[in-house]
Design an enzyme around this catalytic site. Structure first.
Site, mmCIF file in Angstrom:
data_model
loop_
_atom_site.group_PDB
_atom_site.id
_atom_site.type_symbol
_atom_site.label_atom_id
_atom_site.label_comp_id
_atom_site.label_asym_id
_atom_site.label_seq_id
_atom_site.Cartn_x
_atom_site.Cartn_y
_atom_site.Cartn_z
ATOM 1 N N LEU A 39 0.840 -1.204 0.000
ATOM 2 C CA LEU A 39 0.000 0.000 0.000
ATOM 3 C C LEU A 39 0.879 1.259 0.000
ATOM 4 C CD1 LEU A 39 -2.699 -1.285 2.506
ATOM 5 C CD2 LEU A 39 -3.002 -0.835 0.065
ATOM 6 N N GLU A 189 15.143 17.717 -7.071
ATOM 7 C CA GLU A 189 15.328 17.000 -5.796
ATOM 8 C C GLU A 189 16.321 15.850 -5.953
ATOM 9 O OE1 GLU A 189 11.076 17.798 -3.485
ATOM 10 O OE2 GLU A 189 11.565 15.761 -4.089
ATOM 11 N N HIS A 447 10.257 34.137 19.061
ATOM 12 C CA HIS A 447 11.578 34.595 18.633
ATOM 13 C C HIS A 447 12.630 33.726 19.283
ATOM 14 C CE1 HIS A 447 14.866 37.259 17.583
ATOM 15 N NE2 HIS A 447 15.261 37.212 18.840
HETATM 16 P P1 FAD Z 1 -0.536 6.835 -6.657
HETATM 17 O O1 FAD Z 1 0.223 7.166 -5.443
HETATM 18 O O2 FAD Z 1 0.214 6.757 -7.940
HETATM 19 O O3 FAD Z 1 -1.240 5.427 -6.359
HETATM 20 C C1 FAD Z 1 -1.956 4.746 -7.310
HETATM 21 C C2 FAD Z 1 -1.897 3.263 -6.994
HETATM 22 O O4 FAD Z 1 -2.843 2.594 -7.826
HETATM 23 C C3 FAD Z 1 -0.563 2.617 -7.309
HETATM 24 O O5 FAD Z 1 -0.022 2.011 -6.150
HETATM 25 C C4 FAD Z 1 -0.869 1.575 -8.383
HETATM 26 O O6 FAD Z 1 -0.133 0.367 -8.215
HETATM 27 C C5 FAD Z 1 -2.344 1.324 -8.158
HETATM 28 N N1 FAD Z 1 -3.052 0.868 -9.360
HETATM 29 C C6 FAD Z 1 -3.040 1.424 -10.592
HETATM 30 N N2 FAD Z 1 -3.855 0.755 -11.423
HETATM 31 C C7 FAD Z 1 -4.399 -0.258 -10.695
HETATM 32 C C8 FAD Z 1 -5.313 -1.293 -10.980
HETATM 33 N N3 FAD Z 1 -5.868 -1.432 -12.207
HETATM 34 N N4 FAD Z 1 -5.646 -2.163 -9.996
HETATM 35 C C9 FAD Z 1 -5.107 -2.047 -8.756
HETATM 36 N N5 FAD Z 1 -4.230 -1.079 -8.420
HETATM 37 C C10 FAD Z 1 -3.885 -0.189 -9.385
HETATM 38 N N6 FAD Z 1 4.032 14.557 -3.931
HETATM 39 C C11 FAD Z 1 4.057 15.354 -2.840
HETATM 40 O O7 FAD Z 1 3.018 15.902 -2.457
HETATM 41 N N7 FAD Z 1 5.205 15.556 -2.141
HETATM 42 C C12 FAD Z 1 6.374 14.992 -2.510
HETATM 43 O O8 FAD Z 1 7.400 15.193 -1.855
HETATM 44 C C13 FAD Z 1 6.385 14.163 -3.654
HETATM 45 N N8 FAD Z 1 7.521 13.576 -4.061
HETATM 46 C C14 FAD Z 1 7.496 12.762 -5.150
HETATM 47 C C15 FAD Z 1 8.703 12.194 -5.568
HETATM 48 C C16 FAD Z 1 8.726 11.371 -6.674
HETATM 49 C C17 FAD Z 1 10.031 10.760 -7.104
HETATM 50 C C18 FAD Z 1 7.521 11.095 -7.374
HETATM 51 C C19 FAD Z 1 7.521 10.179 -8.548
HETATM 52 C C20 FAD Z 1 6.325 11.668 -6.975
HETATM 53 C C21 FAD Z 1 6.304 12.512 -5.865
HETATM 54 N N9 FAD Z 1 5.136 13.131 -5.437
HETATM 55 C C22 FAD Z 1 5.164 13.959 -4.347
HETATM 56 C C23 FAD Z 1 3.847 12.929 -6.129
HETATM 57 C C24 FAD Z 1 2.986 11.889 -5.378
HETATM 58 O O9 FAD Z 1 3.699 10.689 -5.282
HETATM 59 C C25 FAD Z 1 1.671 11.687 -6.101
HETATM 60 O O10 FAD Z 1 1.030 12.924 -6.309
HETATM 61 C C26 FAD Z 1 0.745 10.782 -5.308
HETATM 62 O O11 FAD Z 1 1.339 9.536 -5.050
HETATM 63 C C27 FAD Z 1 -0.581 10.585 -6.045
HETATM 64 O O12 FAD Z 1 -1.416 9.755 -5.295
HETATM 65 P P2 FAD Z 1 -2.531 8.860 -5.980
HETATM 66 O O13 FAD Z 1 -3.187 8.124 -4.855
HETATM 67 O O14 FAD Z 1 -3.352 9.664 -6.880
HETATM 68 O O15 FAD Z 1 -1.752 7.820 -6.912
HETATM 69 P P1 NAI Z 2 7.624 18.630 -13.479
HETATM 70 O O1 NAI Z 2 6.420 18.917 -14.235
HETATM 71 O O2 NAI Z 2 7.766 19.135 -12.093
HETATM 72 O O3 NAI Z 2 8.906 19.131 -14.269
HETATM 73 C C1 NAI Z 2 9.169 18.697 -15.571
HETATM 74 C C2 NAI Z 2 10.139 19.659 -16.204
HETATM 75 O O4 NAI Z 2 10.587 19.081 -17.409
HETATM 76 C C3 NAI Z 2 9.518 21.007 -16.551
HETATM 77 O O5 NAI Z 2 10.401 22.014 -16.115
HETATM 78 C C4 NAI Z 2 9.381 20.962 -18.062
HETATM 79 O O6 NAI Z 2 9.471 22.221 -18.673
HETATM 80 C C5 NAI Z 2 10.559 20.077 -18.426
HETATM 81 N N1 NAI Z 2 10.435 19.379 -19.693
HETATM 82 C C6 NAI Z 2 9.320 18.858 -20.264
HETATM 83 N N2 NAI Z 2 9.629 18.264 -21.434
HETATM 84 C C7 NAI Z 2 10.965 18.385 -21.591
HETATM 85 C C8 NAI Z 2 11.891 17.968 -22.585
HETATM 86 N N3 NAI Z 2 11.486 17.263 -23.650
HETATM 87 N N4 NAI Z 2 13.189 18.278 -22.433
HETATM 88 C C9 NAI Z 2 13.618 18.982 -21.341
HETATM 89 N N5 NAI Z 2 12.786 19.410 -20.376
HETATM 90 C C10 NAI Z 2 11.481 19.104 -20.488
HETATM 91 O O7 NAI Z 2 7.765 17.027 -13.520
HETATM 92 P P2 NAI Z 2 8.678 16.022 -12.710
HETATM 93 O O8 NAI Z 2 9.844 16.724 -12.124
HETATM 94 O O9 NAI Z 2 8.892 14.866 -13.607
HETATM 95 O O10 NAI Z 2 7.722 15.575 -11.543
HETATM 96 C C11 NAI Z 2 6.421 15.063 -11.823
HETATM 97 C C12 NAI Z 2 5.463 15.482 -10.785
HETATM 98 O O11 NAI Z 2 5.653 14.737 -9.589
HETATM 99 C C13 NAI Z 2 5.614 16.938 -10.358
HETATM 100 O O12 NAI Z 2 4.967 17.807 -11.230
HETATM 101 C C14 NAI Z 2 4.966 16.917 -9.019
HETATM 102 O O13 NAI Z 2 3.578 17.025 -9.208
HETATM 103 C C15 NAI Z 2 5.314 15.542 -8.476
HETATM 104 N N6 NAI Z 2 6.463 15.637 -7.554
HETATM 105 C C16 NAI Z 2 6.330 16.407 -6.434
HETATM 106 C C17 NAI Z 2 7.374 16.556 -5.560
HETATM 107 C C18 NAI Z 2 7.198 17.414 -4.365
HETATM 108 O O14 NAI Z 2 6.059 17.754 -4.056
HETATM 109 N N7 NAI Z 2 8.252 17.786 -3.678
HETATM 110 C C19 NAI Z 2 8.655 15.891 -5.782
HETATM 111 C C20 NAI Z 2 8.686 15.114 -6.992
HETATM 112 C C21 NAI Z 2 7.612 14.999 -7.823
#
Ligand code: FAD
Ligand code: NAI
Length: 468
Positions: A39, A189, A447
Site C-alpha cells: 500500500l 530534488e 523569537h
Molecule cells: P498513486 O500514489 O500513484 O497510487 C496509485 C496506486 O494505484 C498505485 O499504487 C498503483 O499500483 C495502483 N493501481 C493502478 N492501477 C491499478 C489497478 N488497475 N488495480 C489495482 N491497483 C492499481 N508529492 C508530494 O506531495 N510531495 C512529494 O514530496 C512528492 N515527491 C514525489 C517524488 C517522486 C520521485 C515522485 C515520482 C512523486 C512525488 N510526489 C510527491 C507525487 C505523489 O507521489 C503523487 O502525487 C501521489 O502519489 C498521487 O497519489 P494517488 O493516490 O493519486 O496515486
Molecule cells: P515537473 O512537471 O515538475 O517538471 C518537468 C520539467 O521538465 C519542466 O520544467 C518541463 O518544462 C521540463 N520538460 C518537459 N519536457 C521536456 C523535454 N522534452 N526536455 C527537457 N525538459 C522538459 O515534472 P517532474 O519533475 O517529472 O515531476 C512530476 C510530478 O511529480 C511533479 O509535477 C509533481 O507534481 C510531483 N512531484 C512532487 C514533488 C514534491 O512535491 N516535492 C517531488 C517530486 C515529484
C-alpha cells in the site's frame, strides 16, 4: 461473487487509501484493490517518502563533509556508505507501508491484492496477485490509479543507466556525471541528492527557466542557489536522443528554438519531464468512462465521472500531481458519498521542493496576478535579515507575500528558506481564513524562528518591516 461493497477503491496510494479509510469511518462497507503488493502508492513506495529519506541523509552527509568545520566541528574521515543509505530508505518505506495495512485493519477496510479491471459501472474483475481472479461488485467505485513516468521519445528508460525517478532512488553507485532531463520537482530534488553524494549534475531544461509555474523571481533565485551548490543548467535546450551503445552515454541536445546540436557525455541520465495519468488495463472502455483532452479521467466538481457510480481522484484526474491534493480528494469524495458537501480550495494546495533551501509556493504568483490585471502589493523579507537564519547558518532565500491592493487580503506566498515546506503552513491556514497581511503581521511569532520572516514580509506588505 462476493457481497457488494458500498465503495471499492482502485489504487492504494495517498488518494485511494485515504478515501478508503474515510469511507469506512463514515460507516460504509469498503474494499481497496491494489496491485503493487504494497500500500501507499507512488508516494510511499517510489516517490515522496524514499526521495525525502535520501534528501535527508545526503543533506547530513554534505553538512558533515563541508559545513561542520566552519561552525567548529571537526569530523574527520566522513564516508559514504551508499548501501546503508539505500537500506535505511527501504526500511522507512517498509515501515510506513505496513502502517497503512494496520490502518486498514483498524478501520475494517478489506485489502484486495491484485489488478482491477472494470467490467461495468458497478463491477470489476481483480486478477489476484496470489493467482486466480475475483469478481467484486460495488454501489460506488473510486478510481485512484495515480500516474506514471512520462516517456521521452528517443530515450529508452532501462532503470540502470537511463533512469526514471524510480531508478534514481536506487542507483548502486554514485554517477560521475548525471544528466537530468527536466528542471522540475523530481529533477531538482533527485539531482540534488546525487550532487551531494559527489556526482557532477547537469540539468537540461526545455524552457528558459526551471520550475515553470512557480513565481518567476523565486525560480530565478532558486536556480542561482542551485548553481552555487554546483549544479549546471542548460536552459532552453531540448534532448533529441541518447546513444547508449558505448561505455558512456551520449546525450544529444540542441537549442529548443533551433541551432547547433551538441553532445553531452555522462554515465547516468535521469528522465524527469513530468508524469502522466495511469489507466492502463483499468477497463475504462468496458465501463464507458470518458477521458479529458490530456488523457486524465474526466471528472465533475464532485469527482463523479460520466458513468453514474464511478468517481475518480488524485493524480489520475486534473490538478497538481501532489500527494496532499490526492489525500484531500480522498476525504472529500468519501464525504460526498456519505451525503456531505465538502469543498477543496485548489488555489490553496501548497507546492514544495525539498532541496536546501526548500522552495514553497502557495496561491497566485506575480505573473498570474499581472495577467489577471489584479492590483497587488508585494511584501518581501530576506532570510539574511532573520536572526534565527543567521544563528543556524540558513540565510539563503526570502519570503514574498502578495496581497490585494486596497483590501490587504493575502493572494499568494512564495518562499525560499531552509524550512519553507513547514513555514508555508502558517500562510495556508491564514489564507484559508481569508486573512490580510495585517492579520499575519499582528500575530505574535516566537523569537527567534525562521517564521518571523513571514511576519516581517506581512509587515512589509501593509506597512514597513522592522528588521530590514
Ligand atoms: P498513486 O500514489 O500513484 O497510487 C496509485 C496506486 O494505484 C498505485 O499504487 C498503483 O499500483 C495502483 N493501481 C493502478 N492501477 C491499478 C489497478 N488497475 N488495480 C489495482 N491497483 C492499481 N508529492 C508530494 O506531495 N510531495 C512529494 O514530496 C512528492 N515527491 C514525489 C517524488 C517522486 C520521485 C515522485 C515520482 C512523486 C512525488 N510526489 C510527491 C507525487 C505523489 O507521489 C503523487 O502525487 C501521489 O502519489 C498521487 O497519489 P494517488 O493516490 O493519486 O496515486
Ligand atoms: P515537473 O512537471 O515538475 O517538471 C518537468 C520539467 O521538465 C519542466 O520544467 C518541463 O518544462 C521540463 N520538460 C518537459 N519536457 C521536456 C523535454 N522534452 N526536455 C527537457 N525538459 C522538459 O515534472 P517532474 O519533475 O517529472 O515531476 C512530476 C510530478 O511529480 C511533479 O509535477 C509533481 O507534481 C510531483 N512531484 C512532487 C514533488 C514534491 O512535491 N516535492 C517531488 C517530486 C515529484
Amino acid at each position: 461473487m462476493s457481497e457488494p461493497y458500498d465503495v471499492v477503491v482502485v489504487g492504494g496510494g495517498p488518494g485511494g487509501y485515504v478515501g478508503a479509510i474515510k469511507s469506512a469511518q463514515l460507516g460504509m462497507k469498503v474494499a481497496c484493490v491494489e496491485k503493487r503488493g504494497r500500500l501507499g502508492g507512488t508516494c510511499l513506495n517510489i516517490g515522496c517518502i524514499p526521495s525525502k529519506a535520501l534528501l535527508h541523509t545526503s543533506h547530513l552527509y554534505e553538512e558533515a563533509r563541508i559545513h561542520f568545520e566552519k561552525i567548529g566541528i571537526r569530523a574527520k574521515g566522513v564516508e559514504l556508505d551508499l548501501g546503508a543509505m539505500l537500506d535505511n530508505k527501504d526500511d522507512v518505506v517498509d515501515g510506513l507501508t505496513k502502517g497503512i495495512e494496520g490502518l486498514f485493519k483498524k478501520n475494517k477496510v478489506d485489502y484486495i491484492q491484485g489488478a482491477a479491471r472494470l467490467t461495468g459501472a458497478n463491477a470489476m474483475e481483480v486478477a489476484l496477485n496470489a493467482g486466480g481472479s475475483q469478481q467484486v461488485t460495488a454501489k460506488n467505485i473510486i478510481l485512484a490509479t495515480g500516474s506514471d513516468v512520462m516517456p521521452l521519445p528517443g530515450v529508452t528508460i532501462d532503470e540502470e543507466r537511463i533512469v526514471s525517478s524510480t531508478g534514481a532512488l536506487d542507483l548502486d553507485k554514485v554517477p560521475e556525471h548525471l544528466v537530468v532531463i527536466g528542471g522540475g520537482y523530481i529533477g531538482l530534488e533527485l539531482g540534488t541528492v546525487w550532487r551531494r553524494l559527489g556526482a557532477k549534475v547537469t540539468v537540461v531544461e526545455f524552457l528558459d527557466r526551471i520550475t515553470p509555474g512557480m513565481d518567476g523571481e523565486v525560480s530565478k533565485t532558486f536556480q542561482r542557489l542551485l548553481a552555487r551548490q554546483g549544479m549546471t543548467f542548460k536552459l532552453g535546450t531540448k534532448v533529441t536522443g541518447v546513444d547508449s551503445s558505448g561505455d558512456l552515454l551520449k546525450v544529444q541536445v540542441e537549442p529548443a528554438k533551433g541551432g547547433e546540436p551538441e553532445v553531452i557525455e555522462c554515465d547516468v541520465v535521469l528522465v524527469s519531464i513530468g508524469r502522466r495519468p495511469y489507466t492502463e488495463g483499468l477497463g475504462l472502455d468496458a465501463a464507458g468512462v470518458a477521458l479529458d483532452e490530456r488523457q486524465r479521467i474526466s471528472t465533475h466538481d464532485d469527482f463523479s465521472t460520466n458513468v453514474p457510480g464511478i468517481y475518480a481522484i488524485g493524480d489520475v484526474i486534473r490538478g497538481p500531481m501532489l500527494a496532499h491534493k490526492a489525500e484531500e480528494e480522498g476525504v472529500a469524495v468519501a464525504e460526498i458519498l456519505a451525503g456531505q458537501k465538502p469543498h477543496i480550495d485548489y488555489n490553496l494546495i501548497p507546492g514544495v521542493v525539498y532541496t536546501d533551501p526548500e522552495v514553497a509556493a502557495l496561491g497566485q504568483t506575480e505573473e498570474q496576478l499581472k495577467a489577471a490585471g489584479v492590483e497587488y502589493k508585494v511584501g518581501k523579507f530576506s532570510m539574511m535579515a532573520n536572526s534565527r537564519g543567521r544563528a543556524v547558518g540558513k540565510t539563503d532565500g526570502f519570503v514574498k507575500l502578495l496581497t490585494e491592493a486596497g483590501t490587504d487580503r493575502i493572494l499568494g506566498c512564495h518562499m525560499i528558506a531552509a524550512d519553507a515546506g513547514t513555514m508555508i503552513n502558517e500562510v495556508t491556514v491564514a489564507m484559508e481564513f481569508g486573512a490580510s497581511a495585517e492579520d499575519l503581521a499582528r500575530t505574535s511569532h516566537p523569537h527567534p524562528t525562521l517564521e518571523e520572516a513571514i511576519k516581517e514580509a506581512a509587515l512589509a506588505a501593509f506597512a514597513k518591516p522592522i528588521h530590514m
